[in-house]
Design an enzyme around this catalytic site. Structure first.
Site, mmCIF file in Angstrom:
data_model
loop_
_atom_site.group_PDB
_atom_site.id
_atom_site.type_symbol
_atom_site.label_atom_id
_atom_site.label_comp_id
_atom_site.label_asym_id
_atom_site.label_seq_id
_atom_site.Cartn_x
_atom_site.Cartn_y
_atom_site.Cartn_z
ATOM 1 N N CYS A 9 0.811 -1.170 0.086
ATOM 2 C CA CYS A 9 -0.058 0.132 0.100
ATOM 3 C C CYS A 9 0.910 1.168 0.038
ATOM 4 C CB CYS A 9 -0.980 0.114 1.143
ATOM 5 S SG CYS A 9 -1.783 -1.563 1.401
ATOM 6 N N GLY A 41 -1.047 0.728 -4.828
ATOM 7 C CA GLY A 41 -2.537 0.162 -4.517
ATOM 8 C C GLY A 41 -3.597 0.708 -5.158
ATOM 9 N N ASN A 118 1.025 0.485 5.920
ATOM 10 C CA ASN A 118 1.733 -0.452 4.635
ATOM 11 C C ASN A 118 2.324 -1.189 5.334
ATOM 12 O OD1 ASN A 118 4.542 0.417 2.462
ATOM 13 N ND2 ASN A 118 2.863 -1.169 2.085
ATOM 14 N N GLY A 119 2.142 -2.675 4.877
ATOM 15 C CA GLY A 119 3.107 -3.651 5.253
ATOM 16 C C GLY A 119 1.915 -4.851 5.712
ATOM 17 N N TYR A 280 10.730 -3.985 -8.450
ATOM 18 C CA TYR A 280 9.498 -3.953 -9.148
ATOM 19 C C TYR A 280 8.543 -2.961 -8.325
ATOM 20 C CZ TYR A 280 4.572 -5.156 -10.835
ATOM 21 O OH TYR A 280 3.606 -5.232 -11.437
ATOM 22 N N SER A 321 8.128 -1.656 -15.971
ATOM 23 C CA SER A 321 9.218 -1.784 -14.893
ATOM 24 C C SER A 321 10.336 -2.271 -15.195
ATOM 25 C CB SER A 321 8.548 -2.415 -13.719
ATOM 26 O OG SER A 321 8.012 -3.714 -13.930
ATOM 27 N N ASP A 383 12.492 -9.283 -18.701
ATOM 28 C CA ASP A 383 11.506 -9.041 -17.879
ATOM 29 C C ASP A 383 12.104 -8.954 -16.350
ATOM 30 O OD1 ASP A 383 8.949 -8.760 -16.970
ATOM 31 O OD2 ASP A 383 8.205 -10.786 -17.484
ATOM 32 N N CYS A 477 15.802 -8.143 2.531
ATOM 33 C CA CYS A 477 14.860 -9.213 2.762
ATOM 34 C C CYS A 477 14.921 -9.759 1.447
ATOM 35 C CB CYS A 477 13.321 -8.966 3.401
ATOM 36 S SG CYS A 477 12.529 -10.337 3.505
#
Length: 491
Positions: A9, A41, A118-119, A280, A321, A383, A477
């Site tokens: 988000c 979002g 957000n998360g 992305y 992207s 890609d 991460c």
């Protein structure tokens, strides 16, 4: 991305001086900020504002759909205030129910509180069970869990007119260490906080009406703001001040920013910013960890050319992207770049249809072949990632049916093997195509002449190449790639 992962988000907050508005109103600034975060979002959006002060009610407007469809000039005028927070949502936990639309507003013993998040909390389930022992919850969203945890009383009594929000935020961080960037609004103050692992981005900006006329940095500052990404500042003439540090709590008033504290990570673990923000999710013009996302994606393309060059006539990409990675690949390899697909920008998300034929029609609706650019030629098609492998298969079929001699797929990230539990809707392990086919098998399956992924070391190298640590720990991460999550998952 050949098969879209759904984004996290976007959150945005702004506070202005007492004599605001001048050239723009606070709700309009938040609206434009959310427009800048629309890529994060597209399901719902909301803004909550207030004029400030303990007895001033919050004003809000929320709705399902894109930001431009949710808000009108009338709705923005009706929520006029001196400070406010906004949210644009893609659902992870809780689904698309309109009750999950943020920001959430609750009445507390200290007045109204608004929260945008957000998360996704990795330990949402046990926290939810804990709360349900004493209170009821009205949504399935983990953002409501955050809101209710922040509303819980502290062990030591607080003055009714001066609740200790930093202490409440620190208590929250002790209960859950990932994943959230959040903003909360109470009275005439906004607090911004980022989880100790820094899994989701968050940054601070400032704007002056005189900045809209002059580039000088010495102009009076009229408003301060916080955003998921710095790209949201551009459309309102604001400037990036800095990023919120992992674990940091920042107090934002009409006087500016005050760093309250930084909550340490458990067991001195490294930070864990989601590496797919670079691949992305983030917008290419955003700055993360002091570097522009566009440049990182170009470096991913250069690294991919070092690792997986093949003889070809041109380099191209699946818009949009992956464009920077394709240009980086072309730059490093010397193979010229050319567009082979024309994207219809007025088509929304390509939802996976129930039959192969309908999926191919969905791709044809979204992309058109630029046949004269590639007929009879060997294409290196870049890609940024492959999730299920359904869309890339249809694209290769389209290119070959229209005269491409060869199509060699190069993916600017490693294969995805594991789901994400921290705010990104990556499918189950069974749905991820890398768990079914290796790269050679997948090339055969989708009709490509070859397929190679960027290595994990190559991705890490590209991401970290230009980060200036200034003595701070660096970490990302990679759980969806390696299965190594920053913390133990709790169900």
């Amino acid at each position: 991305m050949a098969d879209e992962m759904n984004e996290a988000c976007g959150i945005f907050g702004c506070i202005g001086a007492d004599d605001w508005p001048t050239n723009m109103d606070i709700p309009h600034i938040i609206y434009l900020g959310l427009m800048g975060l629309q890529h994060r979002g597209q399901e719902s959006a909301g803004i909550v504002t207030t004029k400030g002060g303990p007895k001033t009610n919050f004003l809000s407007h929320k709705g399902q759909g894109l930001v431009a469809n949710v808000f009108t000039e009338r709705s923005l005028v009706n929520i006029k205030g001196n400070l406010g927070i906004g949210h644009t949502r893609y659902s992870t936990m809780g689904g698309m129910d309109h009750h999950n639309t943020q920001p959430f507003v609750v009445h507390t013993a200290h007045g109204q509180l608004a929260v945008a998040h957000n998360g996704e909390l990795v330990n949402a389930a046990p926290l939810r069970r804990m709360l349900l022992k004493t209170i009821g919850l009205s949504t399935g969203s983990d953002s409501e869990i955050l809101t209710q945890l922040l509303s819980q009383p502290l062990p030591d009594p607080e003055p009714e007119d001066a609740p200790d929000w930093p202490a409440r935020l620190k208590k929250l961080m002790a209960l859950t260490s990932v994943s959230y960037s959040l903003i909360l609004m109470h009275n005439d103050t906004i607090y911004a906080a980022r989880d100790p692992f820094g899994n989701r981005p968050l940054c601070l900006g400032r704007v002056s009406t005189s900045m809209l006329r002059s580039p000088s940095r010495d102009n009076p500052i009229d408003a301060y703001m916080v955003s998921s990404e710095s790209c949201a500042f551009v459309s309102i003439g604001a400037r990036l001040v800095r990023e919120v540090e992992p674990g940091e709590i920042v107090k934002i008033t009409k006087q500016g920013f005050e760093s309250v504290c930084i909550v340490p990570r458990p067991d001195n673990k490294p930070p864990a910013l989601c590496i797919f923000e670079y691949v992305y999710f983030a917008k290419a013009d955003s700055y993360i960890e002091g570097q522009q996302v566009e440049e990182v994606r170009k470096e991913c393309g250069r690294q991919l050319a070092r690792e997986a060059l093949v003889e070809a006539d041109l380099v191209s990409c699946v818009p949009e992207s992956s464009i920077p990675a394709a240009r980086g690949f072309s730059e490093k390899s010397g193979v010229p770049f050319a567009d082979v697909l024309c994207k219809n920008r007025y088509v929304g998300r390509t939802f996976i249809e129930p039959t192969t034929y309908l999926r191919q029609l969905a791709v044809a609706k979204k992309f058109g072949p630029l046949t004269e650019c590639f007929k009879g030629k060997r294409i290196i098609l870049i890609d940024d990632s492959i999730v299920r492998g359904t869309t890339i298969r249809s694209i290769i079929t389209m290119l070959k049916d229209n005269g491409a001699k060869e199509v060699h797929v190069r993916v600017a990230s490693p294969p995805l093997y594991h789901p994400c539990y921290m705010g990104i809707n990556i499918p189950t392990s069974e749905e991820l195509v890398a768990n079914t086919f290796n790269s050679t098998q997948l090339a055969n399956e989708i009709g490509a002449d070859s397929l190679v992924y960027l290595s994990l070391d190559g991705l890490k190298s590209a991401v970290r190449k230009n980060i200036k640590s200034n003595g701070r720990a660096i970490g990302h991460c990679t759980a969806c790639l390696t299965g190594e999550y920053p913390v133990e998952l709790q169900w």
